[in-house]
Design a protein around this motif. Sequence first.
Motif, PDB file in Angstrom:
ATOM      1  N   TYR A 133      -6.489   4.702 -35.372  1.00 50.67           N
ATOM      2  CA  TYR A 133      -6.396   6.277 -35.225  1.00 50.67           C
ATOM      3  C   TYR A 133      -5.256   6.674 -36.269  1.00 50.67           C
ATOM      4  CZ  TYR A 133      -4.028  10.072 -32.886  1.00 50.67           C
ATOM      5  OH  TYR A 133      -3.393  11.268 -32.403  1.00 50.67           O
ATOM      6  N   GLU A 134      -5.602   7.716 -36.803  1.00 53.90           N
ATOM      7  CA  GLU A 134      -4.793   8.583 -37.407  1.00 53.90           C
ATOM      8  C   GLU A 134      -5.101  10.198 -37.337  1.00 53.90           C
ATOM      9  OE1 GLU A 134      -3.703   9.371 -42.278  1.00 53.90           O
ATOM     10  OE2 GLU A 134      -4.399   7.355 -41.741  1.00 53.90           O
ATOM     11  N   SER A 135      -4.202  10.984 -36.994  1.00 55.12           N
ATOM     12  CA  SER A 135      -4.384  12.331 -36.887  1.00 55.12           C
ATOM     13  C   SER A 135      -3.088  13.288 -37.314  1.00 55.12           C
ATOM     14  CB  SER A 135      -4.576  12.607 -35.335  1.00 55.12           C
ATOM     15  OG  SER A 135      -4.984  14.019 -35.207  1.00 55.12           O
ATOM     16  N   GLU A 136      -3.535  14.567 -37.796  1.00 56.68           N
ATOM     17  CA  GLU A 136      -2.511  15.415 -38.465  1.00 56.68           C
ATOM     18  C   GLU A 136      -2.554  16.600 -37.824  1.00 56.68           C
ATOM     19  OE1 GLU A 136      -2.360  17.541 -42.707  1.00 56.68           O
ATOM     20  OE2 GLU A 136      -2.234  15.258 -42.968  1.00 56.68           O
ATOM     21  N   TYR A 137      -1.348  16.948 -37.299  1.00 60.30           N
ATOM     22  CA  TYR A 137      -1.640  18.293 -36.467  1.00 60.30           C
ATOM     23  C   TYR A 137      -0.130  18.811 -36.156  1.00 60.30           C
ATOM     24  CZ  TYR A 137       0.099  14.584 -33.111  1.00 60.30           C
ATOM     25  OH  TYR A 137       0.637  13.749 -32.549  1.00 60.30           O
ATOM     26  N   ARG A 138      -0.167  20.169 -35.408  1.00 57.74           N
ATOM     27  CA  ARG A 138       1.037  20.665 -35.408  1.00 57.74           C
ATOM     28  C   ARG A 138       1.593  20.659 -33.881  1.00 57.74           C
ATOM     29  NH1 ARG A 138      -1.705  26.354 -36.794  1.00 57.74           N
ATOM     30  NH2 ARG A 138      -3.295  24.737 -36.183  1.00 57.74           N
ATOM     31  N   VAL A 139       2.876  20.414 -33.732  1.00 57.57           N
ATOM     32  CA  VAL A 139       3.636  20.236 -32.323  1.00 57.57           C
ATOM     33  C   VAL A 139       4.780  21.317 -32.345  1.00 57.57           C
ATOM     34  CG1 VAL A 139       4.547  18.212 -33.078  1.00 57.57           C
ATOM     35  CG2 VAL A 139       4.308  18.523 -30.697  1.00 57.57           C
ATOM     36  N   ARG A 140       4.945  21.758 -30.982  1.00 63.06           N
ATOM     37  CA  ARG A 140       6.071  22.455 -30.784  1.00 63.06           C
ATOM     38  C   ARG A 140       7.236  21.385 -30.351  1.00 63.06           C
ATOM     39  NH1 ARG A 140       5.488  27.454 -31.783  1.00 63.06           N
ATOM     40  NH2 ARG A 140       3.460  28.627 -31.470  1.00 63.06           N
ATOM     41  N   THR A 187      -3.185  -1.821 -24.926  1.00 64.71           N
ATOM     42  CA  THR A 187      -1.980  -0.980 -25.441  1.00 64.71           C
ATOM     43  C   THR A 187      -2.396  -0.116 -26.634  1.00 64.71           C
ATOM     44  OG1 THR A 187      -1.398  -2.733 -26.729  1.00 64.71           O
ATOM     45  CG2 THR A 187      -0.306  -2.580 -24.581  1.00 64.71           C
ATOM     46  N   PHE A 188      -1.550   1.066 -27.001  1.00 62.27           N
ATOM     47  CA  PHE A 188      -1.757   1.697 -28.197  1.00 62.27           C
ATOM     48  C   PHE A 188      -0.613   2.029 -28.864  1.00 62.27           C
ATOM     49  CE2 PHE A 188      -4.594   5.852 -29.066  1.00 62.27           C
ATOM     50  CZ  PHE A 188      -4.234   5.822 -30.364  1.00 62.27           C
ATOM     51  N   PRO A 189      -0.120   1.162 -29.681  1.00 63.32           N
ATOM     52  CA  PRO A 189       1.203   1.487 -30.369  1.00 63.32           C
ATOM     53  C   PRO A 189       0.779   2.261 -31.626  1.00 63.32           C
ATOM     54  CG  PRO A 189       0.350  -0.598 -30.793  1.00 63.32           C
ATOM     55  CD  PRO A 189      -0.586  -0.205 -30.110  1.00 63.32           C
ATOM     56  N   GLY A 190       1.815   2.814 -31.997  1.00 65.34           N
ATOM     57  CA  GLY A 190       1.818   3.854 -33.215  1.00 65.34           C
ATOM     58  C   GLY A 190       3.020   4.400 -33.696  1.00 65.34           C
ATOM     59  N   ALA A 191       2.913   5.057 -34.809  1.00 67.66           N
ATOM     60  CA  ALA A 191       4.253   5.911 -35.262  1.00 67.66           C
ATOM     61  C   ALA A 191       4.010   7.210 -35.785  1.00 67.66           C
ATOM     62  CB  ALA A 191       4.707   5.066 -36.377  1.00 67.66           C
ATOM     63  N   ARG A 234      -5.381  20.792 -30.394  1.00 65.68           N
ATOM     64  CA  ARG A 234      -5.289  20.081 -29.258  1.00 65.68           C
ATOM     65  C   ARG A 234      -6.714  19.138 -28.987  1.00 65.68           C
ATOM     66  NH1 ARG A 234      -3.136  23.437 -24.791  1.00 65.68           N
ATOM     67  NH2 ARG A 234      -1.341  23.422 -26.068  1.00 65.68           N
ATOM     68  N   ASP A 235      -7.505  20.274 -29.002  1.00 68.75           N
ATOM     69  CA  ASP A 235      -9.009  19.512 -28.507  1.00 68.75           C
ATOM     70  C   ASP A 235      -9.476  18.380 -29.656  1.00 68.75           C
ATOM     71  OD1 ASP A 235      -9.150  21.167 -26.479  1.00 68.75           O
ATOM     72  OD2 ASP A 235     -10.407  22.631 -27.198  1.00 68.75           O
ATOM     73  N   ARG A 236      -9.043  18.580 -30.590  1.00 67.71           N
ATOM     74  CA  ARG A 236      -9.550  17.797 -32.028  1.00 67.71           C
ATOM     75  C   ARG A 236      -8.581  16.296 -31.693  1.00 67.71           C
ATOM     76  NH1 ARG A 236      -6.706  16.841 -36.302  1.00 67.71           N
ATOM     77  NH2 ARG A 236      -5.664  18.993 -36.006  1.00 67.71           N
ATOM     78  N   VAL A 237      -7.370  16.480 -31.380  1.00 67.73           N
ATOM     79  CA  VAL A 237      -6.519  15.421 -31.106  1.00 67.73           C
ATOM     80  C   VAL A 237      -7.017  14.509 -29.921  1.00 67.73           C
ATOM     81  CG1 VAL A 237      -4.236  14.505 -30.779  1.00 67.73           C
ATOM     82  CG2 VAL A 237      -4.624  16.481 -32.494  1.00 67.73           C
ATOM     83  N   GLU A 238      -7.219  15.051 -28.981  1.00 71.84           N
ATOM     84  CA  GLU A 238      -7.831  14.659 -27.802  1.00 71.84           C
ATOM     85  C   GLU A 238      -8.940  13.800 -27.950  1.00 71.84           C
ATOM     86  OE1 GLU A 238      -7.457  16.177 -23.473  1.00 71.84           O
ATOM     87  OE2 GLU A 238      -7.236  18.090 -24.773  1.00 71.84           O
ATOM     88  N   ARG A 239      -9.939  14.374 -28.668  1.00 68.74           N
ATOM     89  CA  ARG A 239     -11.284  13.729 -29.040  1.00 68.74           C
ATOM     90  C   ARG A 239     -10.972  12.417 -29.910  1.00 68.74           C
ATOM     91  NH1 ARG A 239     -13.129  19.118 -30.020  1.00 68.74           N
ATOM     92  NH2 ARG A 239     -12.668  18.823 -32.136  1.00 68.74           N
ATOM     93  N   GLN A 240     -10.082  12.697 -30.921  1.00 69.49           N
ATOM     94  CA  GLN A 240      -9.694  11.479 -31.789  1.00 69.49           C
ATOM     95  C   GLN A 240      -8.961  10.340 -31.194  1.00 69.49           C
ATOM     96  OE1 GLN A 240      -7.387  13.649 -34.550  1.00 69.49           O
ATOM     97  NE2 GLN A 240      -8.884  13.648 -36.231  1.00 69.49           N
ATOM     98  N   ILE A 241      -8.168  10.500 -30.006  1.00 67.48           N
ATOM     99  CA  ILE A 241      -7.596   9.555 -29.162  1.00 67.48           C
ATOM    100  C   ILE A 241      -8.555   8.971 -28.278  1.00 67.48           C
ATOM    101  CG2 ILE A 241      -5.934   9.254 -27.264  1.00 67.48           C
ATOM    102  CD1 ILE A 241      -4.455  11.496 -28.151  1.00 67.48           C
ATOM    103  N   GLU A 242      -9.686   9.575 -27.705  1.00 60.98           N
ATOM    104  CA  GLU A 242     -10.728   9.242 -26.969  1.00 60.98           C
ATOM    105  C   GLU A 242     -11.640   8.348 -27.841  1.00 60.98           C
ATOM    106  OE1 GLU A 242     -12.685  12.568 -25.437  1.00 60.98           O
ATOM    107  OE2 GLU A 242     -11.012  12.958 -24.080  1.00 60.98           O
ATOM    108  N   THR A 243     -12.027   8.631 -28.960  1.00 65.95           N
ATOM    109  CA  THR A 243     -12.684   7.874 -29.739  1.00 65.95           C
ATOM    110  C   THR A 243     -11.997   6.293 -30.051  1.00 65.95           C
ATOM    111  OG1 THR A 243     -13.685   9.742 -30.642  1.00 65.95           O
ATOM    112  CG2 THR A 243     -13.872   7.673 -32.090  1.00 65.95           C
ATOM    113  N   ALA A 244     -10.697   6.378 -30.540  1.00 65.90           N
ATOM    114  CA  ALA A 244     -10.001   5.317 -30.733  1.00 65.90           C
ATOM    115  C   ALA A 244      -9.783   4.550 -29.526  1.00 65.90           C
ATOM    116  CB  ALA A 244      -8.278   5.688 -31.443  1.00 65.90           C
TER     117      ALA A 244
END
Length: 793
Positions: A384-391, A416-420, A367-377
């Motif tokens: 933005y590109e990130s690989e992670y686990r989600v429930r 805006t911040f669109p993505g897939a 979670r912390d890593r993904v938040e930092r990547q979003i903030e940087t973008a």
Amino acid sequence: MTTSPNADTESNDGPCIRRQEVVADLGQRALETDDLDELLHDAATVVAETLDTECASVLELLPGGEKLRLRRGVGWSDELVGTATIPADSSSYAGEALRAAQPVVVEDLDGDDRFSDSDRLGERDVTSGLSVSIGPDERPWGLLRTHATDRRAFSDRDAAFLRSVATVLASAIENARTERRFEAIFEDPNILVGLLDPDGTVLDINGTAMEYIDADLADVTGEPFWETPWWGEGDQARSDVREWTRRAANGEYVEFETDLTRPSGERYTIDGVFRPVTDDDGDVVSIIVSDRDVTERKERERYLEDAKAQLEAATEAGAVGTWEWHVSEDEFVAGASFARTFGIDPEAARDGVPLELLLSSIHEDDRDRVERQIETAVENCDEYESEYRVRNADDELRWVVARGHVEADDDGNPETFPGALTDITDRKQAELEAEKQRKQLETLFQVLPVGAVVADADGSLLTANDTAREIWGGDVFDARCVDEYAKYDAVWADSEEPVGPEDWTMTQVLRGEAVTEPNVYEIDAFDGERRVVMEHGMPVTDECGEVTRGVVTLTDITERREFRRKLEESNERLEQFAYAASHDLQEPLRMVTSYLRLLENRYGDAFDEDGQEFLDYAVDGAERMSEMIDGLLAYSRIETRGDPLEPVDLETVLDDVVDDLQFQIDETDATLELDALPTVEGDVSQLRQVFQNLLDNALTYHGDESPRIAVDAERRGEQWELSVRDEGIGIAPEDQERVFTVFDRLHGQEEYDGTGIGLALCQRIVERHGGEIRIDSERGEGTTFSFTLPAVE
């Protein structure tokens, strides 16, 4: 300043008619010539002659509208024509004339202080001037001017004449422009263009269109357009073209798209228009057909439609989800698939939810890593590109990869911040499993009881395990190419010939050879020891069959070779002993047998019944002892006195054995079922002995019924399995291993004859051929002997 305020007092119509004739003649030349510069020069000439002035010029407004260039003129030096320029700003005389609706007269260029300059070209001393714009007032092409060296007041008729000449030039210039545009279109290599009469007769076709058919321009000129080769042989396309031509001839702008076929059979699609060309009265005088080859576009459209369908299917299946985050409002809008992946209500996600709601579903370790990547973008308005686990909604842990980009407003603020989002759980699990296997293989690589060395395709040694380093006496696997293998000193173990770089197993493997028959070398290791090494190797290839790696295993067989040498020596001594023993034993046995026979022949009548029985026992024992000694000698010579292995036709071998046993077969009324047998690698005399012993056993131990014997073969990989099956007395499971022991018999001599060595010989022969022999039997249910032999490739 406009025309002269002095009224034109000329009453003579002669000069006026002359000027009209000049304008008419110039207009006719404008229609006939295709050289615009020649026409401009002629216009300047007739203006100077008609108005009796020393200079006349045609000035072209240059791109940007700030300067005018002397395009053509008379009365000026040649070096000025085509190069000299004057300003065209609003404060200049030329600029005023460009923007005026009427001709502009200046009587004294030097004395008129209303313009910023004298507007002269070169050093010619001109005093008065008359100027008129060429072309439409809102978008003039340039100026037509005339100048006199003496002070002169130009009349209204002078201005009207100059205006008429400018009108002719404007029309010619526009025609030239139209012709250039038409030529540019007609010769466009990307457009197919045709010019038709209103009745559809072909007048001209451009070269681009002609490339699509197997014909010359002369072949189609004068023909009805719908009967030309572009439209093929089908009636439908031709009737469509005829209808499109008819509609265009009636003034209609007809758009079309159709599929056609080249002479080569290649299909293509064109998209275009039938465009009517009308005269001033609105009558259609010709038809222009222009179209483009849109085959690639249509294929791209089909591809995009397929891709869209696939994307929609993937999204529907939950593999891909999309989102758009409105940054300032913190509204995260996502599709249903995305929402389900994050365990969010799809209805809420469609309306927009806070980003925090999604972040809470991400695995706590990511979670912390993904938040930092979003903030940087967001801060950098970047990708933005990130690989992670989600429930997800079912509380399953899924691996995803998210890709997007931040879009900014005009002030550079994130908007805006669109993505897939893509579910990569299966791929990730495969990667993790592959990584696990890689680590296991690395561990296995290091703990292998044999040495292992890996090389790149160019021969560079990449890695070696500890066992390989021990064999070679150090960490010495640093060769960077095959040529550097020369530092590894060795000879061939059998021939003692030196081993060159091209002889090593690794070199053979990198050539694409699989070394399954081992190479055996005697090496001088780097620790000073001399060792015997056996190597196998296998190339690793890519999907194209190119070698990308080479793998070689090394086994230290120094002790094994020494043991083998000693064993061979022992076997040789054993054979010598067996030969000597059999020879030394056979002599006294022959003498005992001879004297017993002599005793029986001379004194047989003197023996009573018991004496004769004792004598028979003695003779029989001596003969059996001789057979046993012969069998023992044969057993000891299986390895050392056998012939080299070569292709053997087992059909021929079996036929010879059946011939030898024919008396016994007839005597027992035996039935033989013999399948086709293959060719194998073997020693023909020893394989004959195997079949002889097995068939003899089947004929001997048949029980009360006549023997029924079957012989067949089945391919098993690189070997053949041969079977000899009978329906005799069978062998109890606990006795099956005993039958392969030398002189170990299951039956007494009074029941069945034999020495007890035949099956032991069979086993020894099969093992010499690299095979195995086994029994499948039950007491009273018959016996099957199966054995394997190497196949001939």
